[in-house]
Design an enzyme around this catalytic site. Structure first.
Site, mmCIF file in Angstrom:
data_model
loop_
_atom_site.group_PDB
_atom_site.id
_atom_site.type_symbol
_atom_site.label_atom_id
_atom_site.label_comp_id
_atom_site.label_asym_id
_atom_site.label_seq_id
_atom_site.Cartn_x
_atom_site.Cartn_y
_atom_site.Cartn_z
ATOM 1 N N HIS A 98 -3.171 6.897 3.046
ATOM 2 C CA HIS A 98 -3.603 5.597 2.525
ATOM 3 C C HIS A 98 -4.972 5.286 3.119
ATOM 4 O O HIS A 98 -5.201 5.471 4.317
ATOM 5 C CB HIS A 98 -2.578 4.525 2.920
ATOM 6 C CG HIS A 98 -3.064 3.135 2.645
ATOM 7 N ND1 HIS A 98 -3.604 2.773 1.442
ATOM 8 C CD2 HIS A 98 -3.111 2.026 3.438
ATOM 9 C CE1 HIS A 98 -3.957 1.494 1.496
ATOM 10 N NE2 HIS A 98 -3.669 1.024 2.690
ATOM 11 N N ASN A 132 -10.284 -0.289 0.332
ATOM 12 C CA ASN A 132 -8.817 -0.209 0.334
ATOM 13 C C ASN A 132 -8.318 -0.773 -0.992
ATOM 14 O O ASN A 132 -8.442 -1.968 -1.244
ATOM 15 C CB ASN A 132 -8.283 -1.018 1.518
ATOM 16 C CG ASN A 132 -6.757 -0.987 1.612
ATOM 17 O OD1 ASN A 132 -6.080 -0.623 0.660
ATOM 18 N ND2 ASN A 132 -6.238 -1.392 2.758
ATOM 19 N N CYS A 173 0.810 -1.230 0.000
ATOM 20 C CA CYS A 173 0.000 0.000 0.000
ATOM 21 C C CYS A 173 0.839 1.274 0.000
ATOM 22 O O CYS A 173 0.330 2.355 -0.292
ATOM 23 C CB CYS A 173 -0.949 -0.002 1.190
ATOM 24 S SG CYS A 173 -1.968 -1.476 1.249
HETATM 25 O O1 UT7 Z 1 -3.601 -1.643 3.831
HETATM 26 C C1 UT7 Z 1 -3.559 -2.219 5.096
HETATM 27 C C2 UT7 Z 1 -4.584 -3.286 5.185
HETATM 28 N N1 UT7 Z 1 -5.142 -3.630 6.438
HETATM 29 C C3 UT7 Z 1 -5.590 -2.797 7.390
HETATM 30 O O2 UT7 Z 1 -5.421 -1.618 7.351
HETATM 31 C C4 UT7 Z 1 -6.334 -3.423 8.533
HETATM 32 C C5 UT7 Z 1 -6.399 -2.536 9.746
HETATM 33 N N2 UT7 Z 1 -7.351 -3.064 10.677
HETATM 34 C C6 UT7 Z 1 -8.693 -2.821 10.581
HETATM 35 O O3 UT7 Z 1 -9.124 -2.103 9.699
HETATM 36 C C7 UT7 Z 1 -9.601 -3.439 11.612
HETATM 37 O O4 UT7 Z 1 -8.821 -4.054 12.618
HETATM 38 C C8 UT7 Z 1 -10.579 -4.490 11.004
HETATM 39 C C9 UT7 Z 1 -11.611 -3.788 10.123
HETATM 40 C C10 UT7 Z 1 -9.817 -5.512 10.179
HETATM 41 C C11 UT7 Z 1 -11.317 -5.201 12.109
HETATM 42 O O5 UT7 Z 1 -12.004 -4.255 12.914
HETATM 43 P P1 UT7 Z 1 -11.862 -4.298 14.502
HETATM 44 O O6 UT7 Z 1 -12.745 -3.259 15.026
HETATM 45 O O7 UT7 Z 1 -10.403 -4.217 14.836
HETATM 46 O O8 UT7 Z 1 -12.466 -5.700 14.848
HETATM 47 P P2 UT7 Z 1 -11.783 -6.906 15.632
HETATM 48 O O9 UT7 Z 1 -10.803 -7.607 14.780
HETATM 49 O O10 UT7 Z 1 -11.341 -6.411 16.983
HETATM 50 O O11 UT7 Z 1 -13.033 -7.854 15.849
HETATM 51 C C12 UT7 Z 1 -14.147 -7.480 16.665
HETATM 52 C C13 UT7 Z 1 -15.273 -8.452 16.399
HETATM 53 C C14 UT7 Z 1 -14.820 -9.916 16.414
HETATM 54 O O12 UT7 Z 1 -15.854 -10.674 16.972
HETATM 55 P P3 UT7 Z 1 -15.765 -11.183 18.508
HETATM 56 O O13 UT7 Z 1 -14.498 -11.996 18.587
HETATM 57 O O14 UT7 Z 1 -15.707 -9.936 19.321
HETATM 58 O O15 UT7 Z 1 -17.020 -11.969 18.647
HETATM 59 C C15 UT7 Z 1 -14.709 -10.248 14.966
HETATM 60 O O16 UT7 Z 1 -14.884 -11.618 14.685
HETATM 61 O O17 UT7 Z 1 -15.814 -8.207 15.097
HETATM 62 C C16 UT7 Z 1 -15.858 -9.459 14.392
HETATM 63 N N3 UT7 Z 1 -15.736 -9.184 12.952
HETATM 64 C C17 UT7 Z 1 -16.803 -8.995 12.170
HETATM 65 N N4 UT7 Z 1 -18.125 -9.000 12.421
HETATM 66 C C18 UT7 Z 1 -18.953 -8.783 11.380
HETATM 67 C C19 UT7 Z 1 -14.596 -9.088 12.225
HETATM 68 N N5 UT7 Z 1 -14.925 -8.835 10.939
HETATM 69 C C20 UT7 Z 1 -16.276 -8.777 10.878
HETATM 70 C C21 UT7 Z 1 -17.191 -8.548 9.827
HETATM 71 N N6 UT7 Z 1 -18.510 -8.555 10.118
HETATM 72 N N7 UT7 Z 1 -16.801 -8.307 8.555
#
Ligand code: UT7
Length: 339
Positions: free
Chosen positions: A266, A296, A122
């Protein structure tokens, strides 16, 4: 140094197919993977993204890159024959050989140029701008095309709901040209770094010939050939590093954050952008955003959001911009530009 580099044109290209959060929710439900428009919007800010039609040659990575390049050349008032160098930043080329840049050279007819790809994920567009500008500043070339282009959706792991909702396909390009070093409008300063210790936080395990003669290697597990991501860790690192780089590069130029007219980050997650803006005390209105509509798009996020703001007339001559990128590797790149 008696020469500097100026961005004289920008362009972008998108596939036609819009995929809304609702479309994705339905598609994932068929695989028994639960998500929702509400979750995606609240946690990422993304509403929709574009996916290339893989059977349409006009929507290949190289074709999107060539279209974006032609639009940038048109804005700069140049033709493909004026281009000395083409750099395509991509981490999703449709061929391992040759480079996407060579296809772009062929398709736009830039017969006087030399062409290569770089992969800094990225951060690739900023890495490309820095690289090409070094050739310009040292008078080796006069005009370059720098392109960030991705067709990422074939690399998505539909069973990983935290990553497959994030990414989309697009290309963005810039024409950069030599100007005298005392030109007001130019690239002012830059900062690049990388940290391979975090390589496993975001990677695409290759489907290598070393794996044996295995046409079905994508089916061995859901990871091979697909994006593997540690979202939470990336989030924290991204906020920290984007903030630090912004301070470093403005300080290098003897400027402060208050001197910035636009932050051009980004586009990974709206919450990352808000956290960085808050830490830097930049009003959110000064942060360019297109991830709500395109998700993204890796190396394409910065050139596409830049192009959009230029064409809308939001970015004006004399303004100061900070491009700020992070990506797999990890790679980091920031650039200060006087428009
Ligand atoms: O170019 C670089 C590329 N990558 C990035 O920039 C990624 C950076 N990170 C992020 O954008 C965020 O961390 C994510 C969008 C990937 C995830 O968001 P988050 O608020 O950090 O969620 P989390 O990983 O802490 O998960 C919280 C909950 C989990 O459920 P439990 O364990 O609390 O029951 C996940 O399983 O949200 C759940 N979850 C979802 N629920 C519904 C994760 N993805 C999803 C989804 N829909 N798509």
């Amino acid at each position: 140094m008696i020469y500097a580099t100026k961005i004289t044109g920008t362009g972008s290209a998108y596939p036609a197919k819009r995929v809304t959060n609702g479309d994705l929710t339905k598609r994932l439900a068929e695989l028994d993977v639960q998500t929702s428009d509400k979750w995606i919007q609240a946690r990422t800010g993304i509403q929709e993204r574009r996916y290339s039609d893989l059977s349409n040659p006009k929507e290949s990575n190289a074709s999107l890159a060539a279209t974006a390049a032609m639009r940038a050349l048109e804005m700069a008032g140049k033709t493909a024959l004026d281009v000395d160098q083409i750099i395509v930043a991509t981490c999703s080329p449709e061929t391992n050989l040759p480079s996407i840049a060579c296809f772009v050279q062929r398709d736009i007819g830039a017969v006087n140029s030399w062409a290569m790809d770089i992969n800094a994920a990225c951060s690739g567009f900023v890495y490309g701008l820095v690289t090409a500008s070094q050739f310009i500043n040292t008078d080796q070339i006069r005009t370059a095309l720098v392109i960030g282009s991705e067709v990422l959706h074939p690399y998505l792991n539909w069973y990983d709901r935290s990553s497959c909702i994030l990414f989309g396909d697009a290309a963005g390009a810039a024409v950069i040209e030599q100007v005298p070093v005392n030109n007001e409008s130019k690239i002012l300063n830059w900062y690049l770094s990388s940290d391979g210790r975090y390589a496993n936080h975001l990677h695409i395990p290759a489907c290598c010939p070393q794996d044996g003669d295995d046409d079905s290697c994508q089916e061995k597990n859901h990871e091979t050939g697909h994006i593997v991501m540690n979202g939470r860790e990336i989030f924290k690192l991204a906020v920290r590093r984007l903030t630090k780089m912004a301070l470093t590069v403005t300080d290098k130029e003897g400027l402060s954050i208050k001197d910035l007219d636009w932050l051009v980050p980004h586009q990974a997650n709206q919450r990352i952008l808000e956290a960085v803006a808050q830490r830097l005390e930049i009003p959110i209105e000064k942060v360019l955003v297109n991830l709500d509509r395109f998700g993204n798009t890796s190396s394409a996020t910065i050139p596409t959001v830049l192009d959009e703001a230029v064409r809308q007339g939001r970015i004006k001559s004399g303004q100061t911009l900070l491009l700020d990128a992070f990506g797999a590797g990890f790679t980091y790149g920031a650039m200060l530009v006087r428009w």
